[in-house]
Enzyme design. Structure first.
Site, PDB file in Angstrom:
ATOM      1  N   PHE A 213      -6.856   1.139  -2.394  1.00  0.00           N
ATOM      2  CA  PHE A 213      -7.076  -0.045  -1.560  1.00  0.00           C
ATOM      3  C   PHE A 213      -8.546  -0.117  -1.182  1.00  0.00           C
ATOM      4  O   PHE A 213      -9.070   0.797  -0.523  1.00  0.00           O
ATOM      5  CB  PHE A 213      -6.177   0.024  -0.323  1.00  0.00           C
ATOM      6  CG  PHE A 213      -4.818   0.538  -0.684  1.00  0.00           C
ATOM      7  CD1 PHE A 213      -4.032  -0.154  -1.593  1.00  0.00           C
ATOM      8  CD2 PHE A 213      -4.368   1.752  -0.197  1.00  0.00           C
ATOM      9  CE1 PHE A 213      -2.811   0.346  -1.990  1.00  0.00           C
ATOM     10  CE2 PHE A 213      -3.146   2.255  -0.588  1.00  0.00           C
ATOM     11  CZ  PHE A 213      -2.358   1.549  -1.492  1.00  0.00           C
ATOM     12  N   ASP A 215     -10.992  -0.618   0.755  1.00  0.00           N
ATOM     13  CA  ASP A 215     -11.407  -0.773   2.155  1.00  0.00           C
ATOM     14  C   ASP A 215     -12.868  -0.355   2.318  1.00  0.00           C
ATOM     15  O   ASP A 215     -13.635  -0.391   1.364  1.00  0.00           O
ATOM     16  CB  ASP A 215     -10.492   0.066   3.055  1.00  0.00           C
ATOM     17  CG  ASP A 215     -10.740   1.547   2.861  1.00  0.00           C
ATOM     18  OD1 ASP A 215     -11.167   1.939   1.755  1.00  0.00           O
ATOM     19  OD2 ASP A 215     -10.550   2.319   3.804  1.00  0.00           O
ATOM     20  N   ASP A 299      -5.488   7.685  -3.026  1.00  0.00           N
ATOM     21  CA  ASP A 299      -6.090   6.859  -1.974  1.00  0.00           C
ATOM     22  C   ASP A 299      -5.786   7.431  -0.596  1.00  0.00           C
ATOM     23  O   ASP A 299      -6.678   7.580   0.236  1.00  0.00           O
ATOM     24  CB  ASP A 299      -5.543   5.425  -2.045  1.00  0.00           C
ATOM     25  CG  ASP A 299      -6.015   4.593  -0.868  1.00  0.00           C
ATOM     26  OD1 ASP A 299      -7.045   3.926  -0.984  1.00  0.00           O
ATOM     27  OD2 ASP A 299      -5.382   4.632   0.197  1.00  0.00           O
TER      28      ASP A 299
HETATM   29  N1  LIG Z   1      -7.832   2.802   1.560  1.00  0.00           N
HETATM   30  C1  LIG Z   1      -7.073   2.820   2.628  1.00  0.00           C
HETATM   31  N2  LIG Z   1      -7.450   2.120   3.717  1.00  0.00           N
HETATM   32  C2  LIG Z   1      -6.647   2.156   4.787  1.00  0.00           C
HETATM   33  C3  LIG Z   1      -5.462   2.873   4.856  1.00  0.00           C
HETATM   34  C4  LIG Z   1      -4.916   2.664   6.122  1.00  0.00           C
HETATM   35  C5  LIG Z   1      -3.689   3.235   6.733  1.00  0.00           C
HETATM   36  N3  LIG Z   1      -2.680   3.581   5.808  1.00  0.00           N
HETATM   37  C6  LIG Z   1      -1.544   4.236   6.334  1.00  0.00           C
HETATM   38  C7  LIG Z   1      -0.616   4.618   5.307  1.00  0.00           C
HETATM   39  C8  LIG Z   1      -0.090   5.853   5.567  1.00  0.00           C
HETATM   40  C9  LIG Z   1      -0.801   6.545   6.604  1.00  0.00           C
HETATM   41  O1  LIG Z   1       0.030   7.061   7.573  1.00  0.00           O
HETATM   42  C10 LIG Z   1      -1.870   5.511   7.057  1.00  0.00           C
HETATM   43  O2  LIG Z   1      -1.810   5.214   8.400  1.00  0.00           O
HETATM   44  C11 LIG Z   1      -5.799   1.819   6.797  1.00  0.00           C
HETATM   45  N4  LIG Z   1      -6.824   1.536   5.984  1.00  0.00           N
HETATM   46  C12 LIG Z   1      -8.067   0.809   6.206  1.00  0.00           C
HETATM   47  O3  LIG Z   1      -9.068   1.678   6.657  1.00  0.00           O
HETATM   48  C13 LIG Z   1     -10.133   0.919   7.186  1.00  0.00           C
HETATM   49  C14 LIG Z   1     -10.831   1.638   8.294  1.00  0.00           C
HETATM   50  O4  LIG Z   1     -10.043   1.742   9.391  1.00  0.00           O
HETATM   51  P1  LIG Z   1     -10.605   2.351  10.752  1.00  0.00           P
HETATM   52  O5  LIG Z   1     -11.580   3.429  10.391  1.00  0.00           O
HETATM   53  O6  LIG Z   1      -9.395   2.908  11.414  1.00  0.00           O
HETATM   54  O7  LIG Z   1     -11.265   1.231  11.486  1.00  0.00           O
HETATM   55  C15 LIG Z   1      -9.544  -0.346   7.600  1.00  0.00           C
HETATM   56  O8  LIG Z   1     -10.153  -1.331   6.837  1.00  0.00           O
HETATM   57  C16 LIG Z   1      -8.081  -0.211   7.235  1.00  0.00           C
HETATM   58  O9  LIG Z   1      -7.668  -1.388   6.580  1.00  0.00           O
HETATM   59  C17 LIG Z   1      -5.076   3.636   3.705  1.00  0.00           C
HETATM   60  O10 LIG Z   1      -4.062   4.317   3.639  1.00  0.00           O
HETATM   61  N5  LIG Z   1      -5.919   3.565   2.638  1.00  0.00           N
END
Ligand SMILES: Nc1nc2c(c(CN[C@H]3C=C[C@H](O)[C@@H]3O)cn2[C@@H]2O[C@H](COP(=O)(O)O)[C@@H](O)[C@H]2O)c(=O)[nH]1
Length: 322
Positions: A213, A215, A299
């Site tokens: 993803f 991000d 990821d």
């Molecule tokens: N590549 C990727 N990006 C992810 C996630 C997740 C959460 N995934 C859930 C799935 C299972 C777990 O238990 C996780 O909780 C959030 N993000 C992104 O990060 C970014 C930074 O955020 P921050 O630093 O907090 O502000 C925000 O744009 C957010 O969209 C992920 O897995 N992969």
């Protein structure tokens, strides 16, 4: 998701600010080949889960709003996930389609117990309305209906989401080229798979087709690991916390090269371990092979590593389009 893979690979081979470094890929693949560290979904203990359709509704709303927390340096994804969980625990109808269409910025702030306007608050409210409106119009108000109609295919789910919910249609136009990322549509499929442990609403026969993803955390982690190399001017912008404009070459390259790099890491691991599963289809008289290492797992490992690293410098682009 083939279009995400293909357009990301195209960007990686035409990029001028970001390079995917093959020796970095090799090192990471070598490190991970024997055991890919498994990160449990909800390792943080912040998500709502009741093993039923309300969890699907929760995840759909959560992932519609899952972007761009950085403008408020005290806010993170955890606040959103935990805030929405609490709202649902207090009121099981909080995410009913008709209610979603009525929320205002102050309502959302109150729900998340946030004392000031949220980053991109108007966009977040607009997306909540869009989710409520389209769920009501096409899926009896239920995200679970949307998932059921995909017949256990993550690719179908992403295609359906991007055709019905333009706010989740994550795509960019690089001059004369359209680049697809579908970050939030894909993360919804991955969250279902993780939350329901590949069963029920989380059962997808093609989960291996989901990419990472795109991000802003994972690109920074890949740079730390030596997998991505940034041009001096891009490094300078990131290190000095300057904003990168939405849709710019730099932003598209950061995100697309991350997708491509994770695919390359996966390929390398397969080559090293022979973790390619082959089967013969008698009807078609053809050998198929599919990969056992999932980009979703890579990821989650990279992301979980990144959010623990408080000194991580990430790019800053004010945008919902990823
Ligand atoms: N590549 C990727 N990006 C992810 C996630 C997740 C959460 N995934 C859930 C799935 C299972 C777990 O238990 C996780 O909780 C959030 N993000 C992104 O990060 C970014 C930074 O955020 P921050 O630093 O907090 O502000 C925000 O744009 C957010 O969209 C992920 O897995 N992969």
């Amino acid at each position: 998701m083939e279009e995400v893979r293909a357009t990301s690979a195209w960007v990686a081979s035409h990029s001028s600010h970001v390079t995917v470094d093959s020796s970095g890929i090799e090192k990471v693949a070598e490190r991970m080949k024997d055991s890919i560290p498994k990160v449990e979904w909800d390792f943080e203990g912040i998500h709502y889960f009741d093993n039923g359709p309300l969890t699907v509704q929760y995840l759909f709303v959560l992932d519609a709003l899952n972007f761009c927390f950085w403008p408020d340096n005290e806010m993170s994804y955890d606040h959103l996930a935990a805030g929405l969980k609490e709202a649902l625990q207090n009121d099981k109808s909080a995410f009913d389609a008709d209610r979603l269409q009525k929320y205002t910025g102050p309502d959302l702030r109150k729900m998340l117990r946030w004392p000031r306007p949220l980053p991109l608050e108007d966009e977040r409210v607009r997306l909540m309305h869009e989710v409520g409106f389209e769920l009501e119009r096409s899926f009896d108000g239920k995200a679970s209906k949307l998932v059921e109609s995909c017949e256990k295919s993550a690719a179908k789910l992403v295609a359906l989401i991007t055709s019905h919910f333009p706010g989740k249609l994550m795509q960019y136009l690089k001059p004369s080229h359209q680049v697809f990322l579908y970050k939030r549509a894909q993360i919804f499929a991955a969250d279902l798979w993780g939350a329901f442990k590949g069963q029920g609403y989380g059962e997808f026969n093609d989960i291996e087709s989901v990419t990472m993803f795109a991000d802003y955390i994972v690109p920074a982690v890949l740079e730390q690991l030596g997998v991505l190399k940034f041009s001096p001017s891009l490094s300078n912008i990131i290190d000095s916390n300057r904003e990168i404009s939405s849709g710019s070459e730099e932003e598209v390259e950061l995100r697309a090269c991350s997708v491509h790099a994770v695919e390359e890491i996966r390929e390398q691991i397969h080559r090293k371990t022979g973790k390619q599963v082959e089967f013969y289809c008698f009807m078609l008289r053809y050998y198929f092979s599919y990969a056992r290492v999932l980009s979703v797992e890579l990821d989650l490992w990279l992301w979980a590593f990144g959010v623990k690293c408080s000194s991580l410098q990430h790019h800053r682009t004010l945008s919902i389009y990823y």
